[in-house]
Write an enzyme that holds these catalytic residues in place. Structure first.
Site, PDB file in Angstrom:
ATOM      1  CB  CYS A  89       3.417 -11.928   8.800  1.00  9.61           C
ATOM      2  SG  CYS A  89       3.641 -12.519   7.131  1.00  9.61           S
TER       3      CYS A  89
ATOM      4  CG  HIS B 233       6.811 -10.190  10.061  1.00 13.88           C
ATOM      5  ND1 HIS B 233       7.137 -11.520   9.978  1.00 13.88           N
ATOM      6  CD2 HIS B 233       6.337  -9.843   8.832  1.00 13.88           C
ATOM      7  CE1 HIS B 233       6.868 -11.959   8.761  1.00 13.88           C
ATOM      8  NE2 HIS B 233       6.386 -10.962   8.048  1.00 13.88           N
TER       9      HIS B 233
ATOM     10  CG  ASN C 210       8.055 -13.256   5.387  1.00 16.52           C
ATOM     11  OD1 ASN C 210       7.587 -13.744   6.414  1.00 16.52           O
ATOM     12  ND2 ASN C 210       7.423 -12.334   4.675  1.00 16.52           N
TER      13      ASN C 210
HETATM   14  O1  UT7 Z   1       5.273 -10.777   5.427  1.00 16.63           O
HETATM   15  C1  UT7 Z   1       4.384  -9.690   5.481  1.00 16.63           C
HETATM   16  C2  UT7 Z   1       4.001  -9.123   4.198  1.00 16.63           C
HETATM   17  N1  UT7 Z   1       5.038  -8.975   3.241  1.00 16.63           N
HETATM   18  C3  UT7 Z   1       5.865  -7.910   3.226  1.00 16.63           C
HETATM   19  O2  UT7 Z   1       5.857  -7.099   4.118  1.00 16.63           O
HETATM   20  C4  UT7 Z   1       6.727  -7.733   2.015  1.00 16.63           C
HETATM   21  C5  UT7 Z   1       6.793  -6.286   1.603  1.00 16.63           C
HETATM   22  N2  UT7 Z   1       7.430  -6.057   0.313  1.00 16.63           N
HETATM   23  C6  UT7 Z   1       8.758  -6.217   0.133  1.00 16.63           C
HETATM   24  O3  UT7 Z   1       9.482  -6.664   0.984  1.00 16.63           O
HETATM   25  C7  UT7 Z   1       9.328  -5.762  -1.209  1.00 16.63           C
HETATM   26  O4  UT7 Z   1       8.350  -5.075  -1.920  1.00 16.63           O
HETATM   27  C8  UT7 Z   1       9.889  -6.924  -2.079  1.00 16.63           C
HETATM   28  C9  UT7 Z   1      11.159  -7.480  -1.466  1.00 16.63           C
HETATM   29  C10 UT7 Z   1       8.853  -8.025  -2.212  1.00 16.63           C
HETATM   30  C11 UT7 Z   1      10.232  -6.399  -3.470  1.00 16.63           C
HETATM   31  O5  UT7 Z   1      11.163  -5.322  -3.365  1.00 16.63           O
HETATM   32  P1  UT7 Z   1      10.894  -3.947  -4.134  1.00 16.63           P
HETATM   33  O6  UT7 Z   1      12.044  -3.090  -3.874  1.00 16.63           O
HETATM   34  O7  UT7 Z   1       9.546  -3.455  -3.711  1.00 16.63           O
HETATM   35  O8  UT7 Z   1      10.908  -4.407  -5.621  1.00 16.63           O
HETATM   36  P2  UT7 Z   1       9.756  -4.264  -6.726  1.00 16.63           P
HETATM   37  O9  UT7 Z   1       8.692  -5.272  -6.518  1.00 16.63           O
HETATM   38  O10 UT7 Z   1       9.352  -2.824  -6.844  1.00 16.63           O
HETATM   39  O11 UT7 Z   1      10.565  -4.631  -8.029  1.00 16.63           O
HETATM   40  C12 UT7 Z   1      11.660  -3.833  -8.495  1.00 16.63           C
HETATM   41  C13 UT7 Z   1      12.320  -4.528  -9.657  1.00 16.63           C
HETATM   42  C14 UT7 Z   1      11.334  -4.963 -10.744  1.00 16.63           C
HETATM   43  O12 UT7 Z   1      11.989  -4.811 -11.987  1.00 16.63           O
HETATM   44  P3  UT7 Z   1      11.690  -3.547 -12.924  1.00 16.63           P
HETATM   45  O13 UT7 Z   1      10.218  -3.593 -13.205  1.00 16.63           O
HETATM   46  O14 UT7 Z   1      12.088  -2.340 -12.107  1.00 16.63           O
HETATM   47  O15 UT7 Z   1      12.552  -3.793 -14.107  1.00 16.63           O
HETATM   48  C15 UT7 Z   1      11.139  -6.424 -10.455  1.00 16.63           C
HETATM   49  O16 UT7 Z   1      10.771  -7.155 -11.614  1.00 16.63           O
HETATM   50  O17 UT7 Z   1      12.957  -5.730  -9.209  1.00 16.63           O
HETATM   51  C16 UT7 Z   1      12.503  -6.829  -9.997  1.00 16.63           C
HETATM   52  N3  UT7 Z   1      12.519  -8.022  -9.158  1.00 16.63           N
HETATM   53  C17 UT7 Z   1      13.579  -8.815  -9.054  1.00 16.63           C
HETATM   54  N4  UT7 Z   1      14.805  -8.772  -9.614  1.00 16.63           N
HETATM   55  C18 UT7 Z   1      15.678  -9.732  -9.274  1.00 16.63           C
HETATM   56  C19 UT7 Z   1      11.511  -8.493  -8.367  1.00 16.63           C
HETATM   57  N5  UT7 Z   1      11.927  -9.607  -7.740  1.00 16.63           N
HETATM   58  C20 UT7 Z   1      13.204  -9.829  -8.148  1.00 16.63           C
HETATM   59  C21 UT7 Z   1      14.152 -10.815  -7.858  1.00 16.63           C
HETATM   60  N6  UT7 Z   1      15.370 -10.731  -8.439  1.00 16.63           N
HETATM   61  N7  UT7 Z   1      13.896 -11.832  -6.987  1.00 16.63           N
END
Ligand code: UT7
Length: 330
Positions: free
Chosen positions: A115, A257, A287
């Site tokens: 990115c 970004h 993204n």
């Molecule tokens: O482009 C350059 C590089 N990329 C980035 O900079 C991305 C950086 N990361 C992020 O933007 C975030 O970490 C995400 C948007 C990818 C994820 O958000 P998060 O707040 O970090 O969520 P998480 O991965 O910690 O997941 C929290 C919960 C989990 O459930 P449990 O284990 O707490 O029950 C996931 O399974 O959210 C769940 N989850 C979802 N639920 C509904 C993960 N994806 C989804 C989804 N819908 N699409």
């Protein structure tokens, strides 16, 4: 030898017409509009049809950028394209775009910096222009990420979209306010496995097994990446402002970004920016990796928010891991 000053002469974007909304994603994986909006800021993204490849979007954006510039395609003497989803592993998408533009002979190459790709590409182009090696450069960021998306992984498939942005860089003449003032790029390869397309290269060539295991798609440990992204994007913007004697208050625009609205907000907060100083279009495109900064930049120029002479920081973070920033007057 005196160094030439460099500016962005024009910038334009291209996006596929088809929209993939959060509601559409609710039908594909166990997710909700509410989760996607609150955790990422995304509402919809663009998705290419099966016949569209990266060079098609770059060509469209480049044609538009050339129309806005006095520079003609035949005047371009270098093409640098940032992408991780080029038409083919080789030849480079830059060479394909060169051919589509009907020009021949000028050097053309792709760079892979996730990115941060557009920031890296601008940095490279600036050096070539500054030392007088070339006079007019086509720099583009493009991704067709929806073709390397794992549609069974709700943690990643809701995030990505397709698009391209292309800019014409040229010399800034005496008295002109427009100038790319400074660029900063950095990387830390020890975190490479947090965001990776594992198969398809020499480490893990394509096989029946790699396809069955979805190893040709994006793998990301979002949570770990999130924390590093917040720090690196803040650092990159801070470094480029500080070493040029500016603070956030001096900025007209931050063009970050567009990976996550919460990362953008944290970066803006660290720089003490007001919401009206930040270009955000993540709700429309998701993204788009290498394309996200030129896409947001081009859109803000088109709708009149960014004007000639505005002081701007471009700020990115991505696979590698890589990060970087550009300080410029448009
Ligand atoms: O482009 C350059 C590089 N990329 C980035 O900079 C991305 C950086 N990361 C992020 O933007 C975030 O970490 C995400 C948007 C990818 C994820 O958000 P998060 O707040 O970090 O969520 P998480 O991965 O910690 O997941 C929290 C919960 C989990 O459930 P449990 O284990 O707490 O029950 C996931 O399974 O959210 C769940 N989850 C979802 N639920 C509904 C993960 N994806 C989804 C989804 N819908 N699409």
């Amino acid at each position: 030898m005196s160094e030439h000053r460099v500016k962005i002469d024009s910038i334009a974007k291209a996006t596929p017409e088809k929209v993939l909304s959060n509601a559409d994603l609710e039908k594909i994986v166990d997710t909700s509009d509410e989760w996607i909006r609150t955790r990422t800021g995304m509402v919809e993204r663009r998705i290419s049809n099966e016949n569209t490849a990266a060079s098609d979007l770059v060509y469209e954006a480049a044609e538009k950028a050339l129309k806005k510039s006095s520079i003609k395609a035949r005047d371009i003497d270098l093409i640098v394209i940032a992408t991780v989803t080029g038409d083919h592993p080789f030849p480079s998408t830059a060479c394909i775009v060169q051919s589509k533009l009907g020009i021949h002979g000028c050097p053309a190459f792709d760079i892979s910096a996730g990115c941060s790709g557009f920031i890296y590409a601008i940095t490279i182009a600036k050096q070539f222009l500054q030392n007088g090696f070339v006079h007019n450069v086509l720099v583009a960021g493009v991704e067709i990420l929806t073709k390397i998306t794992n549609w069974k992984d709700r943690g990643t498939c809701v995030l990505f979209g397709d698009g391209a942005g292309a800019a014409i860089l040229t010399e800034a003449h005496k008295g002109e306010i427009s100038e790319i003032i400074d660029t900063f790029i950095s990387a830390d390869g020890k975190y490479g496995n947090l965001l990776i397309q594992e198969a398809g290269g020499s480490r893990m060539p394509a096989s029946k097994e790699t396809v069955e295991k979805n190893l040709h798609t994006v793998y990301m440990e979002g949570n770990k990446i999130f924390k590093i992204a917040v720090k690196s994007m803040g650092d990159a913007a801070d470094i480029i402002l500080t070493r040029n004697g500016f603070t956030g208050e001096d900025l007209d625009w931050l063009v970050p970004h567009q990976a996550n609205l919460r990362i953008i907000d944290a970066t803006a907060k660290r720089l003490r920016l007001l919401p009206q100083q930040v270009i955000i279009n993540i709700e429309k495109y998701g993204n788009t990796s290498s394309a996200s900064i030129p896409l947001a930049f081009a859109e803000a120029v088109e709708d009149g928010r960014i004007r000639r002479g505005d002081l701007i920081v471009l700020d990115a973070f991505g696979a590698g891991l890589t990060w970087g920033s550009v300080l410029l007057r448009y």
